[in-house]
Design an enzyme around this catalytic site. Structure first.
Site, mmCIF file in Angstrom:
data_model
loop_
_atom_site.group_PDB
_atom_site.id
_atom_site.type_symbol
_atom_site.label_atom_id
_atom_site.label_comp_id
_atom_site.label_asym_id
_atom_site.label_seq_id
_atom_site.Cartn_x
_atom_site.Cartn_y
_atom_site.Cartn_z
ATOM 1 N N HIS A 268 -5.581 -0.805 6.763
ATOM 2 C CA HIS A 268 -5.554 -1.857 7.543
ATOM 3 C C HIS A 268 -6.851 -2.133 8.379
ATOM 4 O O HIS A 268 -7.467 -3.166 8.426
ATOM 5 C CB HIS A 268 -4.388 -1.836 8.483
ATOM 6 N N LYS B 101 0.765 -1.218 -0.022
ATOM 7 C CA LYS B 101 0.152 -0.005 -0.067
ATOM 8 C C LYS B 101 1.029 1.247 -0.117
ATOM 9 O O LYS B 101 2.076 1.020 0.397
ATOM 10 C CB LYS B 101 -0.861 0.113 1.398
HETATM 11 P P1 NDP Z 1 12.579 2.858 0.747
HETATM 12 O O1 NDP Z 1 12.395 3.960 0.776
HETATM 13 O O2 NDP Z 1 13.866 2.076 1.639
HETATM 14 O O3 NDP Z 1 13.168 2.513 -0.748
HETATM 15 C C1 NDP Z 1 13.163 1.161 -1.197
HETATM 16 C C2 NDP Z 1 14.681 1.185 -2.448
HETATM 17 O O4 NDP Z 1 13.542 1.710 -3.445
HETATM 18 C C3 NDP Z 1 15.558 2.040 -2.090
HETATM 19 O O5 NDP Z 1 16.589 1.303 -1.286
HETATM 20 C C4 NDP Z 1 15.985 2.294 -3.473
HETATM 21 O O6 NDP Z 1 17.015 1.345 -3.993
HETATM 22 C C5 NDP Z 1 14.914 2.236 -4.222
HETATM 23 N N1 NDP Z 1 14.356 3.616 -4.721
HETATM 24 C C6 NDP Z 1 13.986 4.481 -4.296
HETATM 25 N N2 NDP Z 1 13.759 5.538 -5.213
HETATM 26 C C7 NDP Z 1 13.779 4.957 -6.177
HETATM 27 C C8 NDP Z 1 13.823 5.368 -7.642
HETATM 28 N N3 NDP Z 1 13.237 6.825 -7.973
HETATM 29 N N4 NDP Z 1 13.924 4.391 -8.883
HETATM 30 C C9 NDP Z 1 14.059 3.444 -8.384
HETATM 31 N N5 NDP Z 1 14.351 2.874 -7.509
HETATM 32 C C10 NDP Z 1 14.087 3.722 -6.212
HETATM 33 O O7 NDP Z 1 11.387 2.017 0.762
HETATM 34 P P2 NDP Z 1 10.838 0.951 1.947
HETATM 35 O O8 NDP Z 1 11.667 -0.232 1.916
HETATM 36 O O9 NDP Z 1 10.907 1.401 3.245
HETATM 37 O O10 NDP Z 1 9.373 0.499 1.513
HETATM 38 C C11 NDP Z 1 9.173 0.155 0.182
HETATM 39 C C12 NDP Z 1 7.734 0.035 0.098
HETATM 40 O O11 NDP Z 1 7.101 -0.790 1.203
HETATM 41 C C13 NDP Z 1 6.931 1.151 0.018
HETATM 42 O O12 NDP Z 1 6.098 1.401 -0.782
HETATM 43 C C14 NDP Z 1 6.464 1.379 1.276
HETATM 44 O O13 NDP Z 1 5.185 2.281 1.516
HETATM 45 C C15 NDP Z 1 6.092 -0.150 1.845
HETATM 46 N N6 NDP Z 1 6.121 -0.425 3.286
HETATM 47 C C16 NDP Z 1 7.252 -0.089 3.980
HETATM 48 C C17 NDP Z 1 7.188 -0.549 5.266
HETATM 49 C C18 NDP Z 1 8.579 -0.047 5.994
HETATM 50 O O14 NDP Z 1 8.618 -0.666 7.352
HETATM 51 N N7 NDP Z 1 9.616 0.082 5.405
HETATM 52 C C19 NDP Z 1 5.912 -1.220 5.906
HETATM 53 C C20 NDP Z 1 5.030 -1.538 5.086
HETATM 54 C C21 NDP Z 1 4.927 -1.191 3.693
HETATM 55 P P3 NDP Z 1 18.231 1.452 -4.914
HETATM 56 O O15 NDP Z 1 18.638 2.808 -4.579
HETATM 57 O O16 NDP Z 1 19.249 0.567 -4.414
HETATM 58 O O17 NDP Z 1 17.602 1.370 -6.300
#
Ligand code: NDP
Length: 465
Positions: A230, A138
């Protein structure tokens, strides 16, 4: 040609991020601890320069606390690869799909939502594996219109039963326990209606402040983060009609039926909702700054950290019963529970002393527990009345919530997934609230971090352990 013995390729996009390290990899470890024979090829994808060695180290670290054996961890690591790529570029995405083995392929979007949408649009133009599954976190859109557009986009890539909209609340054993509690005994079924239930509260109060998540939270707020997703999902299982089998389509149909009948109390965002934001205070002995002073927060966003919405499910079972959803941050006590208040008895036999208090059923979501509070004879005074608590402990979960979520995705079973219509209905219910709040039709109140929230809000009289 894929066979059932082929491993499932789990391609995690954004695998360098927080979700992967904190929830997905430990979830997979807890699944492999319980079901060690699963065949999974674990590919991490990101633009940043991780390599196989670092990816393997991260998998080992995440698996450490899950009980999965060293032998099984070694096997997973042996086939696990790190793929450096920017999946928002068509040629990179095509290359990524070429790396996958025959057999089912799961693309897990552990990415910011806008990036995931961009990649879905690219997938539409590519030759994708026949058994491709898409797993998305989400928010599923930002309002009803964008949720519809996202669903249409996804359906141009794969069929609905290949789309897994993740709601990890649906993975919690407690939510499945709700189905058991309601339908696997003779006692609860007959009293589960407006005839016996006066009101319901579904609470998710966190005793944690922002914890550095301003980037996401400050544009979302409590309503979008918790209630629209949720808590509405939990409510739909709480209120649904009897289910004959745990079949994905049947469960999704019954949940959607509830959501279609759900309205704001008196159809009025003003009367049905409240919002507030925490100010400086003390939480667990630690000083917490005012929300607007937290790093990364833009006060102009007017983000609420506590939201409360009173709903009515207008059908023959529930009409007239207020169901209140509430969730917030930086509250004095963490309370994650459904509280069901029963109507008082019509008559207490004459000769008893005192009044019968209303009975309550409290279903604790975290940690899992159910307690039934019933008025009966007082201890040592058989003519006195007292409330007694019958407790059932459901703490011991089989595996982590993300383990359950991943199990279903790897099996291609959308039982716990949020179906397209439910995602849209969630916004349909909450869009009028968001609009009214954006126009300041409902005041943004204050509460001190560490308090119980503003006065006269929920929880009404509930003081539950
Ligand atoms: P992050 O902000 O840590 O991003 C994850 C990865 O996405 C980054 O490490 C980066 O990897 C890649 N990224 C970021 N921007 C871009 C871009 N513009 N283009 C391509 N790749 C990109 O996110 P989270 O891991 O915290 O969360 C991921 C998803 O899960 C989100 O939708 C969030 O809402 C959801 N979520 C997160 C939770 C949490 O606790 N973290 C809990 C529940 C849901 P790289 O630079 O290596 O490419």
């Amino acid at each position: 040609m894929a066979t059932t013995d082929d491993p499932v390729t789990l391609l995690i996009l954004g695998a360098s991020g927080d979700l992967t390290q904190r929830l997905l990899l430990p979830g997979l470890g807890s699944l492999l601890h319980i079901e060690p024979d699963r065949k999974v090829e674990l590919f991490g994808v990101g633009r940043t320069g991780l390599d196989d060695a670092e990816w393997h180290r991260r998998i080992r670290t995440a698996f450490q606390e899950t009980g999965v054996t060293k032998r099984r961890t070694d096997q997973v690591v042996k086939s696990a690869r790190w793929l450096t790529a920017d999946a928002t570029q068509g040629d990179h995405l095509k290359w990524l799909l070429e790396q996958c083995s025959d057999g089912p392929v799961v693309i897990y979007f552990a990415l910011p939502p806008a990036v995931s949408i961009k990649i879905c649009a690219l997938l539409e133009k590519l030759d994708v594996p026949a058994d491709l599954r898409l797993a998305l976190e989400k928010p599923f859109g930002e309002d009803e219109k964008s949720a519809r557009a996202l669903n249409a986009q996804l359906h141009r890539v794969v069929a609905e039963d290949q789309i897994f909209r993740i709601d990890h609340f649906m993975g919690t054993a407690t939510v499945l326990n709700l189905v058991g509690l309601r339908f696997a005994n003779r006692v609860m079924g007959p009293i589960w209606s407006s005839e016996h239930i006066e009101r319901v509260e579904i609470l998710y109060d966190e005793a944690l402040a922002l914890e550095g998540r301003a980037g996401y939270y400050d544009t979302a707020g409590a309503l979008r983060d918790m209630l629209q997703s949720h808590l509405l999902q939990v409510m739909s299982i709480f209120a649904m009609e009897p289910i004959a089998q745990l079949h994905p389509q049947e469960l999704a149909d019954l949940k959607a039926q509830v959501l279609r009948a759900t309205h704001l109390w008196q159809d009025s965002p003003k009367r049905a909702t409240r919002r507030a934001r925490y100010t400086a205070g003390t939480l667990d002995g630690k000083k917490i700054p005012s929300y607007v002073d937290e790093e990364g927060v833009d006060p102009k966003n007017g983000t609420e950290t506590l939201a409360q919405v009173k709903l009515e499910v207008r059908n023959s079972r529930w009409s007239g019963v207020p169901i209140t959803l509430r969730s917030g941050k930086a509250l004095g006590a963490a309370r994650k529970q459904i509280v069901c208040y029963f109507r008082p008895v019509d008559h207490v036999p004459e000769g008893f002393n005192g009044d019968a208090q209303a009975d309550r059923l409290v279903i604790n979501l975290k940690p899992g527990a159910v307690s039934l509070e019933l008025t009966m004879n007082a201890e040592g005074d058989p003519l006195g009345l007292e409330q007694k608590v019958l407790n059932a402990d459901l703490t011991a979960a089989r595996m982590q919530a993300y383990g359950e979520v991943l199990r279903d995705i790897l099996d291609g079973n959308p039982l716990l997934s949020v179906r397209a219509d439910a995602a849209e209905l969630g916004w349909h219910i909450m869009d009028p609230v968001l609009k009214a709040w954006a126009k300041d039709r409902v005041p943004l109140e204050d509460y001190a971090a560490g308090s119980a929230g503003p006065e006269n809000w929920l929880p009404s009289d509930s003081v539950v352990g």
